[in-house]
Design a protein around this motif. Structure first.
Motif, PDB file in Angstrom:
ATOM      1  N   VAL A 170      14.562  -5.457  11.121  1.00 20.85           N
ATOM      2  CA  VAL A 170      13.968  -5.723   9.808  1.00 20.85           C
ATOM      3  C   VAL A 170      15.097  -5.828   8.787  1.00 20.85           C
ATOM      4  O   VAL A 170      15.924  -4.917   8.676  1.00 20.85           O
ATOM      5  CB  VAL A 170      12.986  -4.610   9.384  1.00 20.85           C
ATOM      6  N   ILE A 171      15.129  -6.947   8.054  1.00 20.21           N
ATOM      7  CA  ILE A 171      16.158  -7.175   7.044  1.00 20.21           C
ATOM      8  C   ILE A 171      15.479  -7.486   5.718  1.00 20.21           C
ATOM      9  O   ILE A 171      14.594  -8.343   5.643  1.00 20.21           O
ATOM     10  CB  ILE A 171      17.094  -8.332   7.449  1.00 20.21           C
ATOM     11  N   LEU A 172      15.899  -6.788   4.683  1.00 19.87           N
ATOM     12  CA  LEU A 172      15.433  -7.050   3.327  1.00 19.87           C
ATOM     13  C   LEU A 172      16.467  -7.909   2.620  1.00 19.87           C
ATOM     14  O   LEU A 172      17.662  -7.576   2.608  1.00 19.87           O
ATOM     15  CB  LEU A 172      15.232  -5.747   2.554  1.00 19.87           C
ATOM     16  N   ALA A 173      16.036  -9.019   2.017  1.00 22.97           N
ATOM     17  CA  ALA A 173      16.909  -9.879   1.224  1.00 22.97           C
ATOM     18  C   ALA A 173      16.324 -10.020  -0.166  1.00 22.97           C
ATOM     19  O   ALA A 173      15.131 -10.336  -0.315  1.00 22.97           O
ATOM     20  CB  ALA A 173      17.065 -11.246   1.879  1.00 22.97           C
ATOM     21  N   ALA A 174      17.142  -9.779  -1.176  1.00 23.64           N
ATOM     22  CA  ALA A 174      16.680  -9.879  -2.565  1.00 23.64           C
ATOM     23  C   ALA A 174      17.760 -10.545  -3.402  1.00 23.64           C
ATOM     24  O   ALA A 174      18.952 -10.220  -3.276  1.00 23.64           O
ATOM     25  CB  ALA A 174      16.345  -8.499  -3.129  1.00 23.64           C
ATOM     26  N   VAL A 175      17.353 -11.480  -4.264  1.00 21.71           N
ATOM     27  CA  VAL A 175      18.304 -12.173  -5.122  1.00 21.71           C
ATOM     28  C   VAL A 175      17.917 -11.922  -6.577  1.00 21.71           C
ATOM     29  O   VAL A 175      16.733 -11.931  -6.937  1.00 21.71           O
ATOM     30  CB  VAL A 175      18.331 -13.694  -4.820  1.00 21.71           C
ATOM     31  N   SER A 176      18.937 -11.653  -7.405  1.00 24.47           N
ATOM     32  CA  SER A 176      18.726 -11.417  -8.829  1.00 24.47           C
ATOM     33  C   SER A 176      19.664 -12.320  -9.627  1.00 24.47           C
ATOM     34  O   SER A 176      20.763 -12.652  -9.169  1.00 24.47           O
ATOM     35  CB  SER A 176      18.987  -9.954  -9.189  1.00 24.47           C
ATOM     36  N   ARG A 177      19.212 -12.680 -10.831  1.00 25.33           N
ATOM     37  CA  ARG A 177      19.989 -13.605 -11.668  1.00 25.33           C
ATOM     38  C   ARG A 177      20.012 -13.102 -13.108  1.00 25.33           C
ATOM     39  O   ARG A 177      18.983 -12.700 -13.656  1.00 25.33           O
ATOM     40  CB  ARG A 177      19.355 -15.002 -11.603  1.00 25.33           C
ATOM     41  N   ASP A 178      21.201 -13.125 -13.721  1.00 25.78           N
ATOM     42  CA  ASP A 178      21.292 -12.794 -15.143  1.00 25.78           C
ATOM     43  C   ASP A 178      20.823 -13.983 -15.977  1.00 25.78           C
ATOM     44  O   ASP A 178      20.856 -15.136 -15.534  1.00 25.78           O
ATOM     45  CB  ASP A 178      22.739 -12.455 -15.523  1.00 25.78           C
ATOM     46  N   ASP A 179      20.427 -13.693 -17.211  1.00 25.26           N
ATOM     47  CA  ASP A 179      19.936 -14.749 -18.093  1.00 25.26           C
ATOM     48  C   ASP A 179      21.035 -15.408 -18.915  1.00 25.26           C
ATOM     49  O   ASP A 179      20.806 -16.441 -19.546  1.00 25.26           O
ATOM     50  CB  ASP A 179      18.877 -14.178 -19.045  1.00 25.26           C
ATOM     51  N   THR A 180      22.218 -14.806 -18.921  1.00 21.72           N
ATOM     52  CA  THR A 180      23.322 -15.339 -19.731  1.00 21.72           C
ATOM     53  C   THR A 180      24.407 -15.897 -18.825  1.00 21.72           C
ATOM     54  O   THR A 180      24.939 -15.170 -17.973  1.00 21.72           O
ATOM     55  CB  THR A 180      23.922 -14.245 -20.629  1.00 21.72           C
ATOM     56  N   PRO A 181      24.768 -17.173 -18.956  1.00 17.75           N
ATOM     57  CA  PRO A 181      25.811 -17.742 -18.092  1.00 17.75           C
ATOM     58  C   PRO A 181      27.195 -17.230 -18.459  1.00 17.75           C
ATOM     59  O   PRO A 181      27.424 -16.741 -19.573  1.00 17.75           O
ATOM     60  CB  PRO A 181      25.690 -19.250 -18.354  1.00 17.75           C
ATOM     61  N   VAL A 182      28.117 -17.342 -17.503  1.00 15.75           N
ATOM     62  CA  VAL A 182      29.509 -16.975 -17.755  1.00 15.75           C
ATOM     63  C   VAL A 182      30.193 -18.109 -18.502  1.00 15.75           C
ATOM     64  O   VAL A 182      29.657 -19.220 -18.625  1.00 15.75           O
ATOM     65  CB  VAL A 182      30.237 -16.670 -16.429  1.00 15.75           C
ATOM     66  N   ASP A 183      31.395 -17.846 -18.981  1.00 16.67           N
ATOM     67  CA  ASP A 183      32.119 -18.859 -19.754  1.00 16.67           C
ATOM     68  C   ASP A 183      32.650 -19.989 -18.864  1.00 16.67           C
ATOM     69  O   ASP A 183      32.645 -21.147 -19.249  1.00 16.67           O
ATOM     70  CB  ASP A 183      33.277 -18.213 -20.517  1.00 16.67           C
TER      71      ASP A 183
END
Length: 746
Positions: free
Chosen positions: A35-48
């Protein structure tokens, strides 16, 4: 909710919407009991910057295998090499799918929550990661699948179990979408084939009665270019089947794409035309600078000059924009020279390998070393040999017991190798990846029954592309320089592809500039007979199979050229025999083990002291292992042990049977003759070693005439003074039982 997918010899069950619901996308994948859990998260502010700030973390939890972490700290800490390499595989497979200009910090986390020892964790992890990203609101509209191809009994097998993979001669891992391949890693696997051989061909000193239990081994498996292409075809078919199934199941479940802002490429047609008109030759001269640091300085000077021009001041051009245009123009010049002029920045032909120089055993106290220089890429490869207790111990989630790695490849890349100042840091993902590639290339040619633990360290002293392949070439010769009988030499070469419209060019032995500005690079390592390791980071959209075949065969030509130079260097190797450790493992009649031990351990203690070695005995199997820092002393210890073993056993040394147990009557061992200290006797030289000679004395006993007692001055070579069967007069200096020290009577 659970969704079952039967594809590529396994059932995949995706649980969607049950856990990690605050992540941008998440899945829990189950294959058998894994059993493998995969989760992706993203910030709302881009890098420079204008790059994809993606971080992938694959973490194995020891509870997944019902274990508590070893060591003092009873929790997961620093990721192991397998975790780091798996994270790298996932990153390389998914990064090309992100939209151009995507600059939002994104983290993909994978936990192995339960582990089935037969399930391929790297295949499962990539499939889970791809599903999590595809189902998220990140604008990625392609599914990725990972498959592993084995070759068992001459037949390709899709997604073999971990047990099946151990019997495979091929390990090919491929990631891709329905239309294109994204990443390939391949290695050949050494097999242990038993071949009965005459006893004399193995060791003429062993008892012929043991010959039926002894075999020789043959290990190498190489795959030619056509075989590799067929295996890739199998992988592509399997990937297409998997991604088609994923698309059917996941598309209705995918979140709506987030509304994001993308970084626009810094372009300006007017500045581009200005550079083309007035600075074209300056850019070309900068391109001709082979060193990255020199080229960067020249381009910076061009940018500064442009910024000082009246037109730049009048038009208020920004330096960042001018820099981007100059670098884009530089890339265009490099590519057009290659595709249309068929010439490279350093003036080479497309198939030409840079000049190579090789020096072996330049380090006097290293067991084996090789300085391999190809153009402006230089690797110093150093081999150290150790015993079976020197291996790297590690836990593997799919194995019950602690594993030991007896072949280690460590790749180091200090900043000075590319002219940069910076602190030395622990190896990162790139260093681990390059070291792992070199290991996969070299390991199939090592003796599968080797006794030594081997550590190969590659210090990159200069780099302008293909330092991992220089590590393979230098490492192969360093192994030979350490006296190891590798089956064949292995060479590695980095190839490149550049496409402009309907034209393309395949490049042999790419340098850093071509790697950076090209469309594809792949690394091929192998012998004259075939490939042992392969690594590609590619996108095959619009690239025909014929182009890939062309590149593989061009790589073979370059590899053969390098091997020819390496073979000449191999012939000139002078092995450092004086400093090489020695390990001997051989079998005797198990009933003779007691003779080697002696009464109360007396005989084995004398052997250890006399020859300065360690001796391990396996009573049940009759195995004898001798290890020491001197090859000569180890061989002399083996000789004396075989003499003990081959003498009729009367039970005196090791407690042989007496007539109390109804066995054969016990005989008395021949008494040890006694000599007076200072007594002069006649003797005969029976064996010469680097530390002296053994002299047969009256009473059929040997004494040791140490090298320091042969002459009044230092003796470098005993055979210059004594020879076998020479009659000598010797003085008894000291006697302790069978151990007798002698001096040469003048």
């Amino acid at each position: 909710m659970e969704y079952k997918i039967e594809v590529n010899n396994q059932e995949e069950i995706y649980d969607i919407g049950k856990v990690a619901r605050q992540a941008a996308g998440s899945v829990m994948l189950k294959i058998k009991n894994t059993v493998i859990l995969a989760a992706v998260s993203r910030d709302d502010t881009p890098v420079d910057g204008n790059f994809v700030p993606l971080t992938v973390q694959y973490i194995e939890k020891t509870y997944a295998a019902g274990r508590i972490p070893g060591g003092y700290i009873k929790r997961e800490t620093k990721p192991g090499d397998f975790e780091t390499l798996t994270s790298r595989i996932i990153d390389r497979s998914l990064r090309p799918l992100f939209p151009d200009g995507y600059a939002y910090p994104t983290q993909l986390t994978l936990f192995v929550l339960s582990c089935d020892p037969e399930v391929d964790l790297q295949v499962a992890a990539l499939n889970a990661a791809s599903a999590a990203v595809y189902l998220s609101d990140i604008p990625i509209n392609k599914n990725v699948a990972g498959v592993r191809i084995g070759c068992i009994d001459g037949q390709y097998v899709v997604n073999p179990s971990n047990t099946e993979l151990k019997n495979s001669s091929l390990d090919l891992y491929v990631a891709g979408t329905k239309e294109e391949l994204l990443m390939i890693e391949m290695r050949s696997i050494a097999t242990n084939e038993s071949i009965p051989m005459p006893i004399a061909a193995i060791d003429p000193m062993l008892d012929p009665a043991l010959s039926e239990n002894l075999v020789a081994t043959q290990s190498a498996n190489e795959f030619d270019e056509d075989a590799i292409l067929k295996a890739i075809d199998e992988a592509q078919a399997a990937i297409t089947a998997a991604t088609s199934a994923y698309e059917t199941i996941f598309t209705p479940l995918k979140k709506e794409d987030a509304i994001l802002e993308y970084k626009a490429d810094l372009k300006n047609d007017s500045i581009y035309a200005y550079v083309d008109e007035f600075y074209k030759n300056d850019v070309k001269r900068a391109i001709e600078k082979m060193a990255k640091s020199e080229r960067a300085r020249d381009l910076d000077e061009i940018i500064k000059t442009i910024m000082a021009d009246d037109i730049a001041v009048t038009e208020t051009w920004e330096k960042e924009l001018v820099s981007a245009v100059v670098n884009e123009y530089k890339k265009k010049i490099v590519r057009e020279m290659i595709v249309f002029e068929r010439v490279r920045a350093d003036g080479r032909d497309l198939t030409e390998v840079r000049p190579i120089s090789i020096e072996t055993n330049l380090l006097p106290n290293a067991h084996g070393s090789c300085l391999f220089t190809r153009g402006q890429t230089q690797a110093l490869a150093i081999v150290t040999l150790g015993g079976d207790k020197d291996g790297q111990m590690y836990d593997k989630l799919t194995e019950k017991n602690v594993e030991t790695d007896d072949f280690m490849v460590n790749y180091n890349f200090p900043g000075f190798s590319v002219g940069e100042a910076g602190p030395l840091r622990p190896p990162g993902r790139r260093e681990l990846g390059h070291g792992n590639l070199a290991r996969r290339a070299l390991e199939p040619l090592l003796d599968v029954n080797r006794l030594q633990t081997i550590r190969l360290v590659s210090e990159i002293l200069e780099s302008n592309g293909s330092s991992s392949q220089a590590t393979i070439c230098g490492g192969s010769l360093a192994l030979r320089a350490a006296g190891l009988k590798t089956e064949k030499l292995v060479a590695g070469i980095a190839m490149g592809l550049v496409f402009e419209g309907d034209k393309h060019a395949v490049l042999t032995d790419i340098m850093g500039l071509e790697d950076h500005d090209g469309d594809m690079d792949f690394k091929v390592a192998g012998t004259r007979d075939g490939v042992t390791a392969l690594q590609m980071d590619i996108k095959l959209g619009g690239v025909s199979r014929d182009v890939l075949k062309e590149a593989l065969y061009q790589a073979k030509e370059g590899r053969d050229h390098i091997l020819e130079i390496m073979e000449k260097a191999d012939e000139e190797i002078v092995i450092n025999n004086d400093i090489l450790p020695k390990l001997e493992l051989f079998s005797i009649d198990p009933s003779k083990i007691v003779d080697i031990i002696g009464q109360g351990g007396k005989v084995i203690r004398e052997l250890i002291e006399k020859f300065e070695v360690s001796i391990d005995l396996e009573r049940e199997k009759g195995e004898v292992k001798i290890a020491g820092g001197s090859k000569t002393k180890v061989e002399a210890a083996k000789t004396e042990i075989m003499e003990i073993v081959n003498k009729p056993s009367f039970g005196g040394r090791g407690g042989g049977r007496d007539n109390r147990g109804g066995g054969r009557p016990r005989r008395e061992e021949k008494p040890v003759p006694t000599f007076a200290e200072g007594e002069v006797v006649d003797g005969k030289v029976v064996r010469i070693v680097d530390f002296g000679a053994f002299v047969q004395l009256p009473g059929d006993i040997d004494g040791l005439l140490h090298v320091s007692k042969i002459a009044d001055h230092r003796v470098d070579k005993v055979s210059d003074y004594l020879e076998i069967d020479q009659a000598v007069k010797v003085k008894i200096l000291k006697q302790n039982g069978r151990k007798i020290e002698l001096g040469l009577e003048k």
